[in-house]
Design a protein around this motif. Structure first.
Motif, PDB file in Angstrom:
ATOM      1  N   PRO A  83      -1.861 -11.079   3.693  1.00 27.73           N
ATOM      2  CA  PRO A  83      -2.676  -9.888   3.950  1.00 27.73           C
ATOM      3  C   PRO A  83      -1.841  -8.726   4.494  1.00 27.73           C
ATOM      4  CG  PRO A  83      -3.722 -11.842   4.852  1.00 27.73           C
ATOM      5  CD  PRO A  83      -2.327 -12.246   4.482  1.00 27.73           C
ATOM      6  N   ILE A  84      -2.300  -7.491   4.204  1.00 20.31           N
ATOM      7  CA  ILE A  84      -1.694  -6.287   4.764  1.00 20.31           C
ATOM      8  C   ILE A  84      -2.726  -5.563   5.616  1.00 20.31           C
ATOM      9  CG2 ILE A  84      -0.105  -6.012   2.823  1.00 20.31           C
ATOM     10  CD1 ILE A  84      -1.925  -3.741   1.829  1.00 20.31           C
ATOM     11  N   THR A  85      -2.273  -4.623   6.426  1.00 20.57           N
ATOM     12  CA  THR A  85      -3.168  -3.876   7.315  1.00 20.57           C
ATOM     13  C   THR A  85      -3.111  -2.391   6.973  1.00 20.57           C
ATOM     14  OG1 THR A  85      -2.888  -5.455   9.127  1.00 20.57           O
ATOM     15  CG2 THR A  85      -3.656  -3.243   9.710  1.00 20.57           C
ATOM     16  N   ILE A  86      -4.299  -1.769   6.865  1.00 19.51           N
ATOM     17  CA  ILE A  86      -4.406  -0.328   6.643  1.00 19.51           C
ATOM     18  C   ILE A  86      -5.355   0.237   7.698  1.00 19.51           C
ATOM     19  CG2 ILE A  86      -5.075   1.513   5.049  1.00 19.51           C
ATOM     20  CD1 ILE A  86      -4.465  -0.349   2.747  1.00 19.51           C
ATOM     21  N   VAL A  87      -4.945   1.324   8.347  1.00 20.72           N
ATOM     22  CA  VAL A  87      -5.761   1.972   9.368  1.00 20.72           C
ATOM     23  C   VAL A  87      -6.384   3.234   8.772  1.00 20.72           C
ATOM     24  CG1 VAL A  87      -5.786   3.056  11.640  1.00 20.72           C
ATOM     25  CG2 VAL A  87      -4.298   1.082  11.210  1.00 20.72           C
ATOM     26  N   PHE A  88      -7.716   3.350   8.864  1.00 14.65           N
ATOM     27  CA  PHE A  88      -8.407   4.566   8.432  1.00 14.65           C
ATOM     28  C   PHE A  88      -8.891   5.317   9.678  1.00 14.65           C
ATOM     29  CE2 PHE A  88      -8.581   2.321   4.398  1.00 14.65           C
ATOM     30  CZ  PHE A  88      -8.378   3.352   3.492  1.00 14.65           C
ATOM     31  N   GLU A  89      -8.389   6.544   9.818  1.00 15.14           N
ATOM     32  CA  GLU A  89      -8.724   7.388  10.968  1.00 15.14           C
ATOM     33  C   GLU A  89      -9.869   8.335  10.602  1.00 15.14           C
ATOM     34  OE1 GLU A  89      -7.270   7.386  13.920  1.00 15.14           O
ATOM     35  OE2 GLU A  89      -5.162   6.783  13.756  1.00 15.14           O
ATOM     36  N   ASP A  90     -10.677   8.698  11.596  1.00 12.48           N
ATOM     37  CA  ASP A  90     -11.658   9.753  11.404  1.00 12.48           C
ATOM     38  C   ASP A  90     -10.898  11.072  11.210  1.00 12.48           C
ATOM     39  OD1 ASP A  90     -13.594  12.009  12.547  1.00 12.48           O
ATOM     40  OD2 ASP A  90     -14.810  10.291  11.950  1.00 12.48           O
ATOM     41  N   PRO A  91     -11.358  11.960  10.291  1.00 11.06           N
ATOM     42  CA  PRO A  91     -10.648  13.240  10.085  1.00 11.06           C
ATOM     43  C   PRO A  91     -10.467  14.052  11.357  1.00 11.06           C
ATOM     44  CG  PRO A  91     -12.231  12.878   8.325  1.00 11.06           C
ATOM     45  CD  PRO A  91     -12.465  11.795   9.342  1.00 11.06           C
TER      46      PRO A  91
ATOM     47  N   ALA B 204       0.840  -1.205   0.000  1.00 10.27           N
ATOM     48  CA  ALA B 204       0.000   0.000   0.000  1.00 10.27           C
ATOM     49  C   ALA B 204       0.867   1.244   0.000  1.00 10.27           C
ATOM     50  CB  ALA B 204      -0.924   0.010   1.212  1.00 10.27           C
ATOM     51  N   SER B 205       0.351   2.307  -0.615  1.00  4.70           N
ATOM     52  CA  SER B 205       1.097   3.568  -0.670  1.00  4.70           C
ATOM     53  C   SER B 205       1.254   4.173   0.719  1.00  4.70           C
ATOM     54  CB  SER B 205       0.393   4.560  -1.598  1.00  4.70           C
ATOM     55  OG  SER B 205      -0.950   4.782  -1.172  1.00  4.70           O
ATOM     56  N   VAL B 206       0.263   3.981   1.579  1.00  2.62           N
ATOM     57  CA  VAL B 206       0.336   4.418   2.980  1.00  2.62           C
ATOM     58  C   VAL B 206      -0.370   3.374   3.832  1.00  2.62           C
ATOM     59  CG1 VAL B 206       0.390   6.877   2.410  1.00  2.62           C
ATOM     60  CG2 VAL B 206      -1.796   5.765   2.837  1.00  2.62           C
ATOM     61  N   THR B 207      -0.097   3.367   5.105  1.00  2.00           N
ATOM     62  CA  THR B 207      -0.727   2.403   6.009  1.00  2.00           C
ATOM     63  C   THR B 207      -1.708   3.063   6.971  1.00  2.00           C
ATOM     64  OG1 THR B 207       1.133   2.610   7.544  1.00  2.00           O
ATOM     65  CG2 THR B 207       1.228   0.831   5.897  1.00  2.00           C
ATOM     66  N   ARG B 208      -1.784   4.411   6.954  1.00  2.00           N
ATOM     67  CA  ARG B 208      -2.703   5.115   7.849  1.00  2.00           C
ATOM     68  C   ARG B 208      -3.208   6.357   7.135  1.00  2.00           C
ATOM     69  NH1 ARG B 208      -3.422   4.678  13.478  1.00  2.00           N
ATOM     70  NH2 ARG B 208      -1.716   3.145  13.445  1.00  2.00           N
ATOM     71  N   ALA B 209      -4.539   6.496   7.004  1.00  2.00           N
ATOM     72  CA  ALA B 209      -5.129   7.621   6.281  1.00  2.00           C
ATOM     73  C   ALA B 209      -6.476   7.967   6.906  1.00  2.00           C
ATOM     74  CB  ALA B 209      -5.302   7.279   4.808  1.00  2.00           C
ATOM     75  N   THR B 210      -6.986   9.150   6.566  1.00  2.00           N
ATOM     76  CA  THR B 210      -8.306   9.534   7.041  1.00  2.00           C
ATOM     77  C   THR B 210      -9.371   8.913   6.149  1.00  2.00           C
ATOM     78  OG1 THR B 210      -8.258  11.549   5.701  1.00  2.00           O
ATOM     79  CG2 THR B 210      -7.512  11.728   7.974  1.00  2.00           C
ATOM     80  N   THR B 211     -10.547   8.692   6.708  1.00  2.00           N
ATOM     81  CA  THR B 211     -11.666   8.207   5.903  1.00  2.00           C
ATOM     82  C   THR B 211     -11.957   9.225   4.801  1.00  2.00           C
ATOM     83  OG1 THR B 211     -13.196   9.208   7.490  1.00  2.00           O
ATOM     84  CG2 THR B 211     -12.720   6.859   7.750  1.00  2.00           C
TER      85      THR B 211
ATOM     86  N   VAL C  35      -3.337   0.609  -3.473  1.00  2.00           N
ATOM     87  CA  VAL C  35      -2.808  -0.706  -3.097  1.00  2.00           C
ATOM     88  C   VAL C  35      -2.359  -1.405  -4.379  1.00  2.00           C
ATOM     89  CG1 VAL C  35      -3.329  -2.938  -2.055  1.00  2.00           C
ATOM     90  CG2 VAL C  35      -4.314  -0.847  -1.094  1.00  2.00           C
ATOM     91  N   SER C  36      -1.118  -1.876  -4.397  1.00  2.00           N
ATOM     92  CA  SER C  36      -0.557  -2.528  -5.580  1.00  2.00           C
ATOM     93  C   SER C  36      -0.489  -4.037  -5.372  1.00  2.00           C
ATOM     94  CB  SER C  36       0.847  -1.985  -5.879  1.00  2.00           C
ATOM     95  OG  SER C  36       0.799  -0.598  -6.142  1.00  2.00           O
ATOM     96  N   VAL C  37      -0.979  -4.777  -6.364  1.00  2.00           N
ATOM     97  CA  VAL C  37      -0.916  -6.241  -6.344  1.00  2.00           C
ATOM     98  C   VAL C  37       0.067  -6.670  -7.426  1.00  2.00           C
ATOM     99  CG1 VAL C  37      -2.194  -8.397  -6.654  1.00  2.00           C
ATOM    100  CG2 VAL C  37      -3.271  -6.456  -5.496  1.00  2.00           C
ATOM    101  N   THR C  38       1.142  -7.337  -7.020  1.00  2.00           N
ATOM    102  CA  THR C  38       2.177  -7.786  -7.948  1.00  2.00           C
ATOM    103  C   THR C  38       2.084  -9.300  -8.124  1.00  2.00           C
ATOM    104  OG1 THR C  38       3.650  -5.981  -7.307  1.00  2.00           O
ATOM    105  CG2 THR C  38       4.660  -7.879  -8.406  1.00  2.00           C
ATOM    106  N   THR C  39       1.949  -9.724  -9.381  1.00  2.00           N
ATOM    107  CA  THR C  39       1.819 -11.150  -9.705  1.00  2.00           C
ATOM    108  C   THR C  39       3.058 -11.600 -10.462  1.00  2.00           C
ATOM    109  OG1 THR C  39      -0.577 -10.897  -9.861  1.00  2.00           O
ATOM    110  CG2 THR C  39       0.370 -12.871 -10.849  1.00  2.00           C
ATOM    111  N   THR C  40       3.639 -12.716 -10.025  1.00  2.00           N
ATOM    112  CA  THR C  40       4.835 -13.270 -10.662  1.00  2.00           C
ATOM    113  C   THR C  40       4.493 -14.627 -11.274  1.00  2.00           C
ATOM    114  OG1 THR C  40       6.233 -12.158  -9.036  1.00  2.00           O
ATOM    115  CG2 THR C  40       7.248 -13.916 -10.334  1.00  2.00           C
TER     116      THR C  40
END
Length: 510
Positions: free
Chosen positions: A118-126, A31-38, A44-49
């Motif tokens: 799996p990856i984890t992304i946190v979305f914060e309230d503004p 993911a480009s970032v792991t924590r963002a506001t709603t 999110v990038s998915v790389t297939t080999t």
């Protein structure tokens, strides 16, 4: 013979039951970032080999609270995978929380899906960020400017990425920092933004609101601008204001009908036009030298070049507009101020800079480019104002496109283009050749001679699956040939045995 036939049958069975070897060797997700506001987009990038050329559907698997805005189909179908391929997904969440089950998945044709860790992304309230600004309110006259400052502070222990957007009303232009952007505010730090807000010279009196959006919080900060207009100015208390009890404006798709009972000498009627499909004009200020009565004005978007107009401008054209009027002539008019809007989608699709737009008026057999100013913009449109000496046909197009009036053959010449078929797709581009049968020497209506294309799956490519298929066909053919051969040998042996028996019987008889 039976043992050989049995062995061949076993080989055929094994060929058809051997499992297809997986060619997708790895799928990873980042993911480009792991924590963002709603309300903030995260890529999110998915790389297939793949160990060899294959085709696979590539998806991003995420909880239901996560929405995927790009790609619009929510996944990438039939992606040609050779070596390593990365596909981006733009996501956001409308509800704050920690989302730990986001992963990529590739499903090769005819095979089971392969998933990433799996990856984890946190979305914060503004509200996790604090917004302050100045001024919260101000009073300004026409053409006056002021500085608008906004500070975004992050008191949290982690960096937070957020989207922001500044929305200025049509009568106030804002310049300075980007009016919309995605930024990262570091932990325990602040980001300062600043704009110069300028009130339009055509602004009407009253309160205007500038709003600041943070994430999905639409009014994280607002500034109220009260515009003060002298009573003797257009739009002041001494003017006739469009939309008031004495002026009637009726709009429909592509059309606006205006009725003004009267305009006194040296006064101005300000007529506001509600946003309506295919009506680009939003306001007309009509300043008259002599009093006029029972004025009727009809503004119409027309589909193309009017019959009485002999030529176009050389640039790109957004709208053709016709203004018909009754009981008012250009002799009566001092000045006409026109405020109009251009859709941002059209600007993007035609690769036109928002500052490269002008209003043109047809007069004396040629297009005259009017002085046009950028005023402001909102999420979907850009607003402009222009000054015109009178009514006529108008067009909205790119600047610098008004040629001198053509004469003679140039007037009569109408382009007539025909094109060859599109070429094969090479390097993601197709080309064709277009010719003007009338040889006008102009290219105003010339069709595009190139376009972007997508190369399809290779016509030839050897994979494990195709090799096994070919092998199966060969084995079946061998089995059939051996079977026919054995059957013929069996028949031949039978016939020889029958001949010997017949000969023995004949000898005994003699």
């Amino acid at each position: 013979m039976n043992k050989i036939l049995f062995l061949l049958i076993i080989i055929t069975f094994l060929v058809f039951t051997i499992p297809v070897l997986a060619t997708i060797t790895d799928v990873s997700t980042s993911a480009s970032v792991t924590r963002a506001t709603t309300g903030t987009n995260v890529v999110v990038s998915v790389t297939t080999t793949s160990s060899e050329s294959d085709t696979a559907d590539i998806r991003l698997i995420a909880p239901s609270e996560i929405s995927i805005s790009d790609p619009s189909a929510q996944y990438y179908p039939s992606v040609s995978v050779t070596g390593q391929v990365t596909k981006p997904f733009t996501i956001t969440a409308g509800t704050s929380g920690t989302y730990s089950n986001i992963y990529g998945q590739a499903t090769p044709t005819g095979q089971s899906p392969v998933s990433s860790t799996p990856i984890t992304i946190v979305f914060e309230d503004p509200s996790a960020l604090t917004v302050s600004g100045s001024p919260s309110s101000t009073t300004k006259s026409r053409s006056e400017s002021f500085t608008l400052s906004i500070t975004i502070s992050n008191p949290q222990a982690n960096d937070i990425t957020t989207y922001y957007a500044l929305t200025c009303p049509s009568e106030i232009s804002c310049s300075g920092d980007l009016t919309s952007n995605t930024i990262t505010v570091s932990s325990s730090s602040s980001t300062n933004l600043q704009w110069t807000a300028t009130v339009s010279s055509l602004a009407t009196a009253g309160a205007k609101t500038i709003s600041f959006q943070l994430g999905d919080a639409t009014n994280a900060f607002t500034t109220t601008v009260t515009v003060s207009v002298p009573s003797d100015s257009p739009g002041g208390s001494g003017a006739i204001i469009g939309g008031g009890p004495v002026t009637k404006v009726t709009v429909s798709k592509g059309n606006a009908n205006i009725t003004i009972p009267s305009i006194a000498a040296n006064k101005t009627a300000v007529v506001s036009i509600t946003k309506t499909e295919d009506v680009a004009f939003r306001q007309i200020n009509i300043s008259v030298a002599n009093s006029v009565n029972n004025i009727k004005i009809v503004i119409t978007k027309i589909p193309g070049l009017p019959a009485s107009v002999t030529h176009e401008i050389s640039g790109k054209i957004y709208h053709y507009i016709e203004i018909n009027k009754e009981n008012i002539t250009d002799v009566n008019v001092n000045k006409i101020y026109i405020k109009f809007a251009v859709n941002k989608t059209w600007l993007t699709d035609n690769n036109v800079d928002a500052l490269n737009i002008a209003l043109y008026r047809w007069n004396n057999g040629q297009w005259n480019e009017l002085e046009t100013d950028y005023v402001s913009e909102d999420v979907s449109e850009v607003f402009y104002q222009a000054e015109s000496p009178g009514f006529s046909y108008f067009l909205i197009g790119t600047k610098g496109g008004a040629p001198a009036a053509p004469t003679g053959a140039a007037i009569a010449c109408k382009e007539s283009w025909s094109c060859t078929g599109w070429s094969s797709c090479i390097n993601n581009q197709q080309t064709r050749t277009c010719t003007d049968s009338n040889n006008c020497g102009t290219t105003v209506k010339k069709p595009a001679e190139s376009q972007i294309c997508e190369v399809g799956k290779a016509e030839f490519g050897i994979t494990i699956t195709s090799i096994l298929t070919y092998l199966a066909i060969i084995v079946i053919a061998i089995v059939i040939c051996v079977f026919i051969f054995l059957q013929r040998a069996k028949i031949s042996g039978f016939l020889r045995s029958s001949n010997k028996s017949t000969k023995k019987k004949n000898k005994k008889g003699t």
